[in-house]
Design a protein around this motif. Structure first.
Motif, short mmCIF file in Angstrom:
data_model
loop_
_atom_site.label_atom_id
_atom_site.label_comp_id
_atom_site.label_asym_id
_atom_site.label_seq_id
_atom_site.Cartn_x
_atom_site.Cartn_y
_atom_site.Cartn_z
N GLU A 137 -5.99 -0.19 -14.94
CA GLU A 137 -5.23 -1.10 -13.93
C GLU A 137 -4.36 -0.43 -13.23
OE1 GLU A 137 -3.43 -5.61 -13.66
OE2 GLU A 137 -3.37 -4.64 -15.90
N CYS A 138 -3.62 0.73 -13.56
CA CYS A 138 -2.45 1.22 -12.80
C CYS A 138 -3.36 2.18 -11.70
CB CYS A 138 -2.01 2.29 -14.02
SG CYS A 138 -0.79 1.33 -15.06
N TYR A 139 -4.37 2.46 -12.17
CA TYR A 139 -5.13 3.32 -11.05
C TYR A 139 -5.67 2.33 -9.98
CZ TYR A 139 -5.24 6.98 -14.61
OH TYR A 139 -4.93 7.87 -15.52
N VAL A 140 -5.89 1.29 -10.32
CA VAL A 140 -6.52 0.04 -9.38
C VAL A 140 -5.12 -0.37 -8.67
CG1 VAL A 140 -7.23 -2.18 -9.31
CG2 VAL A 140 -8.45 -0.51 -10.65
N ALA A 141 -4.13 -0.33 -9.39
CA ALA A 141 -2.90 -0.87 -8.65
C ALA A 141 -2.51 0.09 -7.59
CB ALA A 141 -1.90 -1.12 -9.63
N GLY A 142 -2.57 1.36 -7.91
CA GLY A 142 -2.17 2.60 -7.04
C GLY A 142 -3.07 2.64 -5.84
N LYS A 173 4.35 9.80 -3.67
CA LYS A 173 4.94 9.35 -4.43
C LYS A 173 4.47 8.10 -5.16
CE LYS A 173 9.17 9.57 -1.87
NZ LYS A 173 10.34 8.57 -0.86
N THR A 174 3.47 7.56 -4.65
CA THR A 174 2.43 6.66 -5.25
C THR A 174 1.52 7.21 -6.49
OG1 THR A 174 2.58 5.19 -3.47
CG2 THR A 174 0.58 4.72 -5.08
N ALA A 175 1.24 8.35 -6.15
CA ALA A 175 0.49 9.19 -7.10
C ALA A 175 1.05 9.50 -8.30
CB ALA A 175 -0.30 10.34 -6.28
N PHE A 176 2.31 9.93 -8.07
CA PHE A 176 3.10 10.22 -9.16
C PHE A 176 3.55 8.93 -10.04
CE2 PHE A 176 3.51 14.41 -6.93
CZ PHE A 176 3.35 15.21 -8.16
N THR A 177 3.72 8.17 -9.47
CA THR A 177 4.24 6.79 -10.12
C THR A 177 3.20 6.21 -10.68
OG1 THR A 177 5.86 6.31 -8.28
CG2 THR A 177 5.11 4.38 -9.59
N TYR A 178 2.05 5.75 -10.23
CA TYR A 178 1.08 5.19 -10.88
C TYR A 178 -0.24 6.15 -11.50
CZ TYR A 178 2.12 1.19 -8.12
OH TYR A 178 2.65 -0.21 -7.70
N GLY A 179 0.22 7.42 -11.37
CA GLY A 179 -0.94 8.43 -11.83
C GLY A 179 -0.32 9.34 -12.76
N SER A 180 -0.03 10.77 -12.26
CA SER A 180 0.30 11.58 -13.30
C SER A 180 1.40 11.41 -14.29
CB SER A 180 0.36 12.89 -12.44
OG SER A 180 1.29 12.96 -11.28
N HIS A 196 -2.12 -0.16 -3.23
CA HIS A 196 -1.05 0.34 -2.51
C HIS A 196 -1.49 1.11 -1.54
CE1 HIS A 196 3.25 0.92 -2.13
NE2 HIS A 196 2.80 2.32 -1.82
N LEU A 197 -2.10 2.27 -1.87
CA LEU A 197 -2.39 3.03 -0.95
C LEU A 197 -3.38 2.72 0.13
CD1 LEU A 197 -3.52 6.36 -3.14
CD2 LEU A 197 -1.36 5.86 -1.76
N GLU A 198 -3.94 1.45 -0.13
CA GLU A 198 -4.91 0.95 1.18
C GLU A 198 -4.27 -0.28 1.73
OE1 GLU A 198 -8.23 -0.03 -1.24
OE2 GLU A 198 -9.37 1.78 -1.02
N GLY A 199 -2.73 -0.41 1.39
CA GLY A 199 -2.18 -1.40 2.27
C GLY A 199 -2.09 -2.84 1.47
N GLY A 200 -2.54 -2.86 0.33
CA GLY A 200 -2.57 -4.03 -0.46
C GLY A 200 -1.36 -4.07 -1.49
N GLN A 201 -1.81 -5.10 -2.16
CA GLN A 201 -1.04 -5.41 -3.34
C GLN A 201 -1.66 -5.62 -4.72
OE1 GLN A 201 2.15 -8.46 -2.61
NE2 GLN A 201 3.54 -6.94 -1.52
N HIS A 202 -1.24 -5.90 -5.96
CA HIS A 202 -1.97 -5.58 -7.03
C HIS A 202 -1.16 -6.69 -7.99
CE1 HIS A 202 -4.58 -5.36 -10.43
NE2 HIS A 202 -3.58 -5.07 -11.13
N GLU A 203 -1.75 -7.88 -8.52
CA GLU A 203 -1.10 -8.63 -9.22
C GLU A 203 -1.32 -8.21 -10.65
OE1 GLU A 203 -1.46 -13.20 -10.62
OE2 GLU A 203 -1.99 -12.87 -8.43
#
Length: 140
Positions: A50-55, A104-111, A58-65
């Protein structure tokens, strides 16, 4: 080292540690928990997916619920594959467009988040088998 290379190095290390901390776990141990308020390996994989889907959103300009993602896979090995497929897609998007926000998104939602869960998975592994080598998660 440029930003993209740094991201890839850290991301690859996180993936390696995730894979090593999951190595040897199977359907019979997928739902074990080291404590009442901790996640099982299966729950951890679903959460990371779910975190990778949310990230990715975000990268594609959308939001994740949060809380809306449900993995397609039900068995543990398929869930592991699905989770890493979501992770690969997310990391590829960052590498293709390594803006400051993307990194920043990659570090937050990823590694950074991956490393946190590696620690939890190591605790789980040690609760299942106290002789498990926690240092096996490192490349060297």
């Amino acid at each position: 080292m440029e930003t993209t290379a740094l991201f890839r190095t850290v991301s690859d290390d996180a993936r390696y540690q995730l894979e090593k901390s999951l190595e040897g776990l199977d359907e019979s141990s997928a739902d074990a928990k080291p404590g009442a308020h901790t996640m099982s390996a299966r729950e951890t994989l679903a959460h990371l997916a779910e975190c990778y889907v949310a990230g990715t959103a975000h990268l594609e300009g959308g939001q994740h619920e949060w809380g809306t993602f449900k993995p397609k896979a039900t068995d543990f090995d398929a869930l592991r594959s699905e989770t890493f497929a979501h992770r690969d897609r997310f990391c590829d998007l960052v590498s293709q467009n390594p803006t400051e926000d993307a990194v920043k998104t990659a570090f937050t939602y990823g590694s950074s988040h991956d490393f946190y869960h590696v620690g939890q998975l190591c605790s789980l592994r040690l609760s299942l088998d106290p002789s498990w080598d926690a240092y096996s998660i490192y490349k060297s």
